[in-house]
Design an enzyme around this catalytic site. Structure first.
Site, mmCIF file in Angstrom:
data_model
loop_
_atom_site.group_PDB
_atom_site.id
_atom_site.type_symbol
_atom_site.label_atom_id
_atom_site.label_comp_id
_atom_site.label_asym_id
_atom_site.label_seq_id
_atom_site.Cartn_x
_atom_site.Cartn_y
_atom_site.Cartn_z
ATOM 1 N N THR A 54 0.938 3.202 2.312
ATOM 2 C CA THR A 54 1.217 3.366 3.324
ATOM 3 C C THR A 54 2.154 2.138 4.460
ATOM 4 O O THR A 54 2.015 2.345 5.075
ATOM 5 C CB THR A 54 -0.053 3.619 4.373
ATOM 6 O OG1 THR A 54 -0.480 2.477 4.148
ATOM 7 C CG2 THR A 54 -0.721 4.823 3.939
ATOM 8 N N SER A 55 2.740 1.663 2.859
ATOM 9 C CA SER A 55 3.305 0.089 3.217
ATOM 10 C C SER A 55 4.172 0.233 4.122
ATOM 11 O O SER A 55 5.729 0.970 4.022
ATOM 12 C CB SER A 55 4.155 -0.578 2.906
ATOM 13 O OG SER A 55 4.426 -1.549 2.691
ATOM 14 N N ASN A 56 4.375 0.153 5.489
ATOM 15 C CA ASN A 56 5.572 -0.318 6.525
ATOM 16 C C ASN A 56 6.920 -1.199 5.597
ATOM 17 O O ASN A 56 7.936 -0.835 5.259
ATOM 18 C CB ASN A 56 5.275 -1.015 7.983
ATOM 19 C CG ASN A 56 4.436 -0.751 8.748
ATOM 20 O OD1 ASN A 56 5.022 0.977 9.066
ATOM 21 N ND2 ASN A 56 3.401 -0.133 8.653
ATOM 22 N N ALA A 98 7.515 -1.907 2.434
ATOM 23 C CA ALA A 98 7.633 -1.217 1.809
ATOM 24 C C ALA A 98 9.351 -0.270 1.907
ATOM 25 O O ALA A 98 9.859 -0.096 1.377
ATOM 26 C CB ALA A 98 6.919 -0.163 0.930
ATOM 27 N N ALA A 104 0.566 -1.336 -0.080
ATOM 28 C CA ALA A 104 -0.369 -0.020 -0.041
ATOM 29 C C ALA A 104 0.629 1.028 -0.426
ATOM 30 O O ALA A 104 2.121 1.104 0.217
ATOM 31 C CB ALA A 104 -0.828 -0.182 1.188
#
Ligand SMILES: *Cc1c(COP(=O)(O)O)cnc(C)c1O
Length: 323
Positions: free
Chosen positions: A74-76, A78, A72
């Site tokens: 908002t991905s942690n 990533a 996403a």
């Protein structure tokens, strides 16, 4: 021959395990402990650092020079992949699901700071976008390595199998239950794998943050069964998994009032910051099961903090007292 996973060092392990005495007192028992994978160190930490120590060992063995992954906006996952790429001197290209946000904040800001390239795509275009990137890098003579969203593969699960062992080695008490947030289910699968390989009695309870019970179960069993085959263990039947789907609210990344109250409770009793996407919901679920009387006063339960605090800084006005 079963491949032995190798591991590179990216974070600080073992992560701390400590008791939440104020929260336990507030709830009237059981004894509540917390396993601090929010403190894995790399670029604000989180559970993906533990997974990436194994996944990127595989990538380096394969002589990768570019990491490509999905998440996403908002991905942690990533953000932690971008940080790992920076340390290892690899390029990183993130395919982020959704529209490019107008404001760079939270993890999306950090991806940029960490030097990753990003491309946003609607979910139906994600697979094509990844395939195209892989092809483009190959045409440039590079060797791209693809990491599935959330690090959902056997290496990610084996990382949490060893994480369970790390917890058992630290705990000088009987662990009765372990709680964790379920996103892609890799962490949960790894913890169950760890429990099964040690024949440990702890109950592993996963709280879904988005998926239905059926979806979570499929995701978990996919990697769990692969791990069990590798280790020569009997495959866990779906009915043995403990998945709670009642704390999702309206969906992934969608907050609700009890989530806000729970985030505030942990901040105000323990100075612990939960995140609004994963660990906040997992905590709502754990406290609800405690209130239902599922645990005796003297039992010991462990909340696995998987990180995510950067998302406290994305459109989070709903967390404030005044609104
Ligand atoms: C990715 C993530 C999870 C979910 O882990 P899975 O292994 O995908 O189930 C939980 N908490 C945080 C903070 C995460 O970033």
């Amino acid at each position: 021959m079963t491949p032995t996973p190798s591991r590179i060092s990216l974070g600080f392990f073992p992560t701390p395990l400590h008791e939440l005495k104020n929260l336990s007192a507030h709830m009237g028992g059981p004894r509540i402990w917390i396993k601090r994978d929010d403190c894995t160190g790399l670029a604000l930490g989180g559970n993906k650092v533990r997974k990436l120590e194994y996944i990127l060992a595989d990538a380096l063995q394969k002589k990768a020079d570019v990491l490509i992954t999905v998440g996403a906006v908002t991905s942690n996952h990533a953000r932690q992949t971008a940080a790992a790429a920076a340390v290892l001197g690899l390029e990183c290209h993130l395919v982020l699901i959704g529209r490019p946000p107008e404001v760079k904040q939270g993890n999306y800001l950090l991806d940029d700071l960490l030097g990753a390239k990003t491309v946003c795509a609607p979910s139906r275009m994600v697979d094509d976008t990844v395939a195209r990137l892989i092809e483009e890098y190959r045409e440039q003579g590079k060797n791209p390595y693809y990491i599935p969203a959330g690090g959902h593969n056997i290496w990610g699960a084996l990382a949490y199998k060893d994480g369970f062992q790390e917890l058992v080695d630290q705990a000088d008490f009987q662990i009765d239950a372990v709680f964790n947030a379920i996103g892609t289910g890799t962490t949960h699968a790894g913890l169950v794998l760890g429990k099964n390989s040690l024949q440990h009695p702890a109950e592993i309870i996963g709280i879904s943050v988005g998926g239905s019970h059926t979806w979570c179960s499929e995701q978990i069993l996919e990697v769990l069964h692969e791990g069990e085959r590798m280790l020569g263990l009997t495959p866990t039947p779906a009915t043995d998994l403990h998945i709670e789907e009642g704390y999702v609210g309206e969906g992934y990344t969608r907050p609700y009032p009890e989530l806000r109250e729970t985030i505030r409770l942990l901040a105000r009793t323990e100075g612990i910051l939960l995140d609004p996407v994963y660990t906040g919901k997992a905590m709502v679920g754990m406290l609800d099961l405690i209130r239902q009387g599922r645990f005796a006063r003297e039992q010991n339960i462990v909340f696995w903090h998987t990180g995510g605090a950067p998302e406290l800084f994305t459109n989070s006005q709903y967390l404030c007292s005044l609104i």
